[in-house]
Design a protein around this motif. Structure first.
Motif, PDB file in Angstrom:
ATOM      1  N   ASP A  68       0.820  -1.208   0.000  1.00 32.64           N
ATOM      2  CA  ASP A  68       0.000   0.000   0.000  1.00 32.64           C
ATOM      3  C   ASP A  68       0.854   1.258   0.000  1.00 32.64           C
ATOM      4  O   ASP A  68       0.517   2.241  -0.634  1.00 32.64           O
ATOM      5  CB  ASP A  68      -0.945   0.003   1.212  1.00 32.64           C
ATOM      6  N   LYS A  69       1.965   1.202   0.723  1.00 31.43           N
ATOM      7  CA  LYS A  69       2.901   2.325   0.741  1.00 31.43           C
ATOM      8  C   LYS A  69       4.294   1.777   0.500  1.00 31.43           C
ATOM      9  O   LYS A  69       4.624   0.669   0.932  1.00 31.43           O
ATOM     10  CB  LYS A  69       2.861   3.047   2.093  1.00 31.43           C
ATOM     11  N   ALA A  70       5.134   2.587  -0.155  1.00 29.57           N
ATOM     12  CA  ALA A  70       6.501   2.158  -0.441  1.00 29.57           C
ATOM     13  C   ALA A  70       7.282   2.003   0.862  1.00 29.57           C
ATOM     14  O   ALA A  70       6.884   2.514   1.909  1.00 29.57           O
ATOM     15  CB  ALA A  70       7.164   3.189  -1.331  1.00 29.57           C
ATOM     16  N   ALA A  71       8.421   1.316   0.780  1.00 25.52           N
ATOM     17  CA  ALA A  71       9.235   1.001   1.956  1.00 25.52           C
ATOM     18  C   ALA A  71       9.764   2.257   2.647  1.00 25.52           C
ATOM     19  O   ALA A  71      10.124   2.221   3.819  1.00 25.52           O
ATOM     20  CB  ALA A  71      10.399   0.109   1.539  1.00 25.52           C
ATOM     21  N   CYS A  72       9.853   3.353   1.921  1.00 27.37           N
ATOM     22  CA  CYS A  72      10.296   4.627   2.503  1.00 27.37           C
ATOM     23  C   CYS A  72       9.732   5.757   1.654  1.00 27.37           C
ATOM     24  O   CYS A  72       9.159   5.492   0.595  1.00 27.37           O
ATOM     25  CB  CYS A  72      11.821   4.667   2.580  1.00 27.37           C
ATOM     26  N   PRO A  73       9.883   7.020   2.102  1.00 27.45           N
ATOM     27  CA  PRO A  73       9.280   8.117   1.333  1.00 27.45           C
ATOM     28  C   PRO A  73       9.785   8.163  -0.111  1.00 27.45           C
ATOM     29  O   PRO A  73      10.952   7.868  -0.383  1.00 27.45           O
ATOM     30  CB  PRO A  73       9.735   9.363   2.097  1.00 27.45           C
ATOM     31  N   VAL A  74       8.871   8.528  -1.000  1.00 26.77           N
ATOM     32  CA  VAL A  74       9.162   8.476  -2.437  1.00 26.77           C
ATOM     33  C   VAL A  74       9.060   9.866  -3.059  1.00 26.77           C
ATOM     34  O   VAL A  74       8.128  10.616  -2.763  1.00 26.77           O
ATOM     35  CB  VAL A  74       8.143   7.551  -3.145  1.00 26.77           C
ATOM     36  N   ILE A  75      10.018  10.178  -3.922  1.00 25.11           N
ATOM     37  CA  ILE A  75       9.917  11.385  -4.752  1.00 25.11           C
ATOM     38  C   ILE A  75       9.641  10.927  -6.180  1.00 25.11           C
ATOM     39  O   ILE A  75      10.422  10.158  -6.743  1.00 25.11           O
ATOM     40  CB  ILE A  75      11.217  12.214  -4.683  1.00 25.11           C
ATOM     41  N   ASP A  76       8.529  11.375  -6.748  1.00 26.88           N
ATOM     42  CA  ASP A  76       8.248  11.071  -8.157  1.00 26.88           C
ATOM     43  C   ASP A  76       8.962  12.132  -8.987  1.00 26.88           C
ATOM     44  O   ASP A  76       8.466  13.239  -9.184  1.00 26.88           O
ATOM     45  CB  ASP A  76       6.736  11.076  -8.423  1.00 26.88           C
TER      46      ASP A  76
ATOM     47  N   MET B  63      -1.265   2.174 -10.143  1.00 25.05           N
ATOM     48  CA  MET B  63      -0.061   2.448 -10.924  1.00 25.05           C
ATOM     49  C   MET B  63       1.153   2.553  -9.991  1.00 25.05           C
ATOM     50  O   MET B  63       2.146   1.846 -10.142  1.00 25.05           O
ATOM     51  CB  MET B  63      -0.283   3.743 -11.718  1.00 25.05           C
ATOM     52  N   TYR B  64       1.046   3.428  -8.963  1.00 19.43           N
ATOM     53  CA  TYR B  64       2.179   3.589  -8.040  1.00 19.43           C
ATOM     54  C   TYR B  64       2.476   2.276  -7.311  1.00 19.43           C
ATOM     55  O   TYR B  64       3.627   1.872  -7.161  1.00 19.43           O
ATOM     56  CB  TYR B  64       1.882   4.688  -7.011  1.00 19.43           C
ATOM     57  N   LYS B  65       1.420   1.579  -6.895  1.00 19.18           N
ATOM     58  CA  LYS B  65       1.631   0.333  -6.141  1.00 19.18           C
ATOM     59  C   LYS B  65       2.329  -0.724  -7.001  1.00 19.18           C
ATOM     60  O   LYS B  65       3.067  -1.570  -6.486  1.00 19.18           O
ATOM     61  CB  LYS B  65       0.293  -0.206  -5.625  1.00 19.18           C
TER      62      LYS B  65
END
Ligand SMILES: [Zn+2]
Length: 362
Positions: free
Chosen positions: A15-23, A297-299
């Protein structure tokens, strides 16, 4: 047509990435309301979103688009002011220009203006310079000659970007199938039918290998300029080529936006590549973040990077799951590498971002 599969395989839901993400690769194309995007970002853990084309407006029509000049002030008013730290931008400077007229009448004048605009946009907060693939395919000079990216007349622009410490994100070429005839045998047939303007099968266009050769010249000619080559340097069909390019040119970084399908069909080589070049890869999607399939898409990007799941489908170039070309496998990267790809690498190239997103736990 997709055949029914009877495979029983694991589906890890992230549901959420392993750490904060910058697109680090996306586009608003002048959109005024970004509420829907912020909602998706919050839901899946995207801390910051880069609009690469903040001074561009695009009109979509007939499976194609028309580039027009927009105002970077709109980006500031709609994004950075209401959502501090959540958005940053690149500018196209004076390359934000329609393709139906020459890019310049007088090259010296164009270059001077381009540099002045770049300086002004840097002052307003733009972090880099974005060049669309039209350079080398569509932009002509005053004599009607095609302008290539390694044209020496443009060299002062890349040098100025180096002085301003602004990376240049330059899109050249496209998947191999975009340069082949649009027939059912073409592995990109569905996409090319849906978006006919993406096809460069017409021999009037330069061939893919020429575009790559000229781009590789460009990055070699300007070793002090940082170049980000999007879409896996547009050569995901040949991972070893991209690996060599990175080894030879320390000023080059890549993103892998819109190439999960290409990478996920060669997961062993892709994994090896991501481990070997872990300091040179940025996370980016280049897909809409405000449509029904955006969360999925992000997941799916996270699932590709974080798991060893097998035989699942990646989003198509437009962020939908309608035209999946083939199933892909995940590459299960370790946490310390994920951290670099999700945000550390881009913060190393653009150190001022660190200050701006400091309120968000990284
Ligand atoms: Zn893009």
């Amino acid at each position: 047509m997709q055949r029914k599969s009877y495979l029983v395989s694991k589906h890890t839901v992230i549901d959420k990435a392993a750490c904060p993400v910058i697109d680090a690769h996306n586009h608003l194309w002048g959109a005024r309301s970004v509420e829907g995007i912020v909602k998706t970002m919050n839901e899946v853990g995207i801390v910051s979103y880069c609009d690469l084309t903040a001074n561009v407006r695009i009109e979509f029509s007939n499976g194609g688009y028309q580039i027009g000049t927009g105002s970077i002030d709109d980006f500031i008013d709609n994004c950075t002011k209401p959502y501090p730290g959540r958005f940053y931008c690149f500018t196209m400077s004076n390359f934000a220009s329609p393709v139906n007229k020459p890019l310049f009448e007088d090259e010296k004048h164009f270059v001077d203006e381009c540099i002045a605009t770049l300086q002004e946009h840097a002052r307003l907060g733009a972090k880099g310079l974005k060049i669309l693939k039209e350079l080398g395919l569509h932009y002509y000079d005053n004599k009607g000659e095609l302008i290539y990216c390694d044209d020496r007349r443009l060299a002062p622009v890349w040098e100025e970007a180096a002085l301003l410490k602004m990376p240049v994100l330059i899109h050249q070429a496209d998947p191999a199938g975009f340069f082949e005839q649009v027939t059912p045998e073409n592995e990109h047939y569905q996409s090319l039918k849906k978006y006919p303007a993406w096809s460069f099968a017409d021999p009037g266009f330069p061939r893919k290998n020429e575009l790559l050769k000229r781009r590789d010249n460009l990055v070699r000619q300007h070793p002090d300029t940082v170049f980000i080559l999007p879409h896996f340097a547009n050569c995901a069909e040949d991972i070893h080529y991209v690996s060599d390019l990175l080894i030879r040119n320390p000023n080059v970084f890549i993103d892998f936006s819109a190439r999960l399908d290409e990478l996920g069909r060669q997961p062993y080589s892709a994994r090896e590549f991501f481990i070997k070049h872990q300091d040179r890869i940025l996370f980016g999607t280049d897909m809409p973040a405000n449509i029904e399939s955006s969360q999925e898409m992000y997941k799916t990007y996270f699932r590709f990077l974080e798991t060893f799941d097998e035989s699942f489908y990646s989003p198509d170039y437009d962020g939908t799951f309608d035209n999946a070309r083939w199933p892909i496998c995940g590459i299960g990267l370790p946490k310390e590498i994920l951290k670099k790809i999700y945000h550390e690498n881009v913060l190393n190239i653009i150190p001022s971002l660190k200050m701006e997103i400091k309120n968000i736990n990284l």
